[in-house]
Design a protein around this motif. Structure first.
Motif, PDB file in Angstrom:
ATOM      1  N   ALA A   1    -108.499 -71.181 -75.307  1.00  0.00           N
ATOM      2  CA  ALA A   1    -109.275 -69.995 -74.903  1.00  0.00           C
ATOM      3  C   ALA A   1    -110.136 -69.518 -76.065  1.00  0.00           C
ATOM      4  CB  ALA A   1    -108.343 -68.869 -74.451  1.00  0.00           C
TER       5      ALA A   1
ATOM      6  N   ASP B   1    -110.971 -67.518 -67.855  1.00  0.00           N
ATOM      7  CA  ASP B   1    -111.622 -68.680 -68.459  1.00  0.00           C
ATOM      8  C   ASP B   1    -111.599 -69.905 -67.550  1.00  0.00           C
ATOM      9  OD1 ASP B   1    -112.334 -67.322 -70.729  1.00  0.00           O
ATOM     10  OD2 ASP B   1    -110.598 -67.947 -71.888  1.00  0.00           O
TER      11      ASP B   1
ATOM     12  N   ALA C   1    -116.121 -65.854 -67.911  1.00  0.00           N
ATOM     13  CA  ALA C   1    -115.198 -66.138 -69.008  1.00  0.00           C
ATOM     14  C   ALA C   1    -114.923 -64.853 -69.788  1.00  0.00           C
ATOM     15  CB  ALA C   1    -115.779 -67.210 -69.922  1.00  0.00           C
TER      16      ALA C   1
END
Length: 294
Positions: free
Chosen positions: A222, A129, A99
Motif C-alpha cells: 500500500a 487501494d 486509492a
C-alpha cells in the motif's frame, strides 16, 4: 402508489437505518414511511427490509433493489436539473472510489468548492487501494492509476503523472547519490508491490534504454506503507510524484537521476459497464482533471 416517491422513501430508510430517522429527513410522519415501504414490498412481492431491535437491514433482494433504485432516483434528479438549467446544480448522492493516498492528498482536501457550488450534492468517497467491483458496490465513478486490467471498461484518461526515483536526503547522505541507473544495484529499494512497481525499473535517456535493478528486502502493498518506509530512511523508491507531493514540495524527500525518464503513470476515470454515465459523475471527473492540471 407513486413508485418514484416510494423508492425515495425506501432509499432514505436504508441510508438512515430507521423509519423514524427516514421520516425526519423526509419531513413526514413515521406511519407514512412504514406504509409506503409496506406497499412497495407488496407490489414487488418480496421482503426488502428486516426490522430488528438495532434498526433496519436490507435483505439480499433489498440491497439489490436499493442500488437500482438509487440509480433511478439519481437519473430522475439529473433529468430535472437538465431541464431547469445548469444553474440548478446537482443533487443526490455521488459514490466515488479511489486509492487511499492519492485521494487523500489530491482529491478529498479540494472538494469544498464543488460541494459549495452544488449544495444538494452528497459525495461518498470509498478509499480503497484495490480495484473494487463498481456495479456490486454501487460506485458511480472510480479513479484508477496504471494500466487498466479490463479493456472492456468505460474509461477516460484524465491525467498523467511523472515517476521519479525518490528518497530522503539522509538516505542519500548515508548510501551515496546514484549518478547512473547502474549504480542502483548497490542501493536498497522500497518495492511497491502493485501493478507498475517491482524491483526492475525501465529507464530512458535519449536513445539509451536500460533496465535498472535494486535490491528489494522491503516490499509494501500500500502506498501509505511505501511513504512511511521512505520517510524512515529505509531505502529509495520508484514512485509517482503524486505519492510524495507534499514531501517533494517541502524537501523532506528528493529525487535523483532526473535526466533519466521512467514510464509515466496514467490516471483513469472508470465508469460502471452497461450503465449510463451520470451527468454528475462526468462533472466530478472534469473537476478532478482541472485540479490535477494546475
Amino acid at each position: 402508489m407513486d413508485r418514484l416517491a416510494a423508492m425515495e422513501t425506501f432509499i432514505c430508510a436504508v441510508e438512515t437505518g430507521s423509519f423514524s430517522a427516514a421520516a425526519k429527513r423526509l419531513g413526514v410522519g413515521q406511519p407514512a414511511v412504514s406504509k409506503s415501504i409496506a406497499a412497495l414490498e407488496e407490489a414487488l412481492g418480496t421482503r426488502l427490509l428486516l426490522r430488528t431491535t438495532r434498526g433496519l437491514t436490507p435483505t439480499e433482494a433489498g440491497q439489490t433493489y436499493y442500488e437500482a433504485a438509487r440509480r433511478t432516483v439519481d437519473q430522475a434528479n439529473e433529468a430535472d436539473a437538465a431541464v431547469q438549467g445548469a444553474g440548478a446544480g446537482f443533487s443526490g448522492r455521488l459514490r466515488v472510489s479511489a486509492a487511499v493516498t492519492f485521494a487523500s492528498l489530491h482529491v478529498v482536501p479540494y472538494l469544498g468548492p464543488l460541494l459549495k457550488q452544488h449544495p444538494q450534492l452528497n459525495i461518498e468517497v470509498v478509499l480503497d487501494d484495490r480495484s473494487v467491483d463498481l456495479v456490486e458496490e454501487g460506485i458511480d465513478v472510480s479513479l484508477r492509476m496504471g494500466a487498466l486490467e479490463d479493456s472492456s471498461m468505460t474509461a477516460r484518461k484524465i491525467a498523467e503523472g511523472r515517476r521519479r526515483i525518490i528518497a530522503t536526503p539522509a538516505y542519500f547522505e548515508s548510501h551515496g547519490v546514484p549518478k547512473h541507473p547502474r549504480d542502483l544495484v548497490s542501493h536498497q529499494g522500497v518495492i511497491y508491490n502493485r501493478s507498475g512497481g517491482g524491483d526492475t525499473w525501465a529507464m530512458r535517456k535519449g536513445d539509451e534504454v536500460l533496465s535498472a535493478s535494486v535490491a528489494g528486502r522491503l516490499r509494501v502493498s500500500a502506498a501509505e506503507g511505501v511513504r512511511a518506509a521512505v520517510k524512515a530512511n529505509l531505502g529509495l523508491v520508484m514512485a509517482s510524484e503524486w505519492m510524495f507531493a507534499p514531501e517533494l514540495a517541502s524537501g523532506e524527500v528528493v529525487t535523483v537521476l532526473d535526466d533519466w525518464a521512467l514510464p509515466p503513470i496514467d490516471l483513469w476515470a472508470v465508469f460502471p459497464a452497461g450503465r449510463m454515465t451520470s451527468v454528475k459523475a462526468r462533472a466530478f471527473v472534469d473537476y478532478v482533471a482541472a485540479l490535477l492540471a494546475h
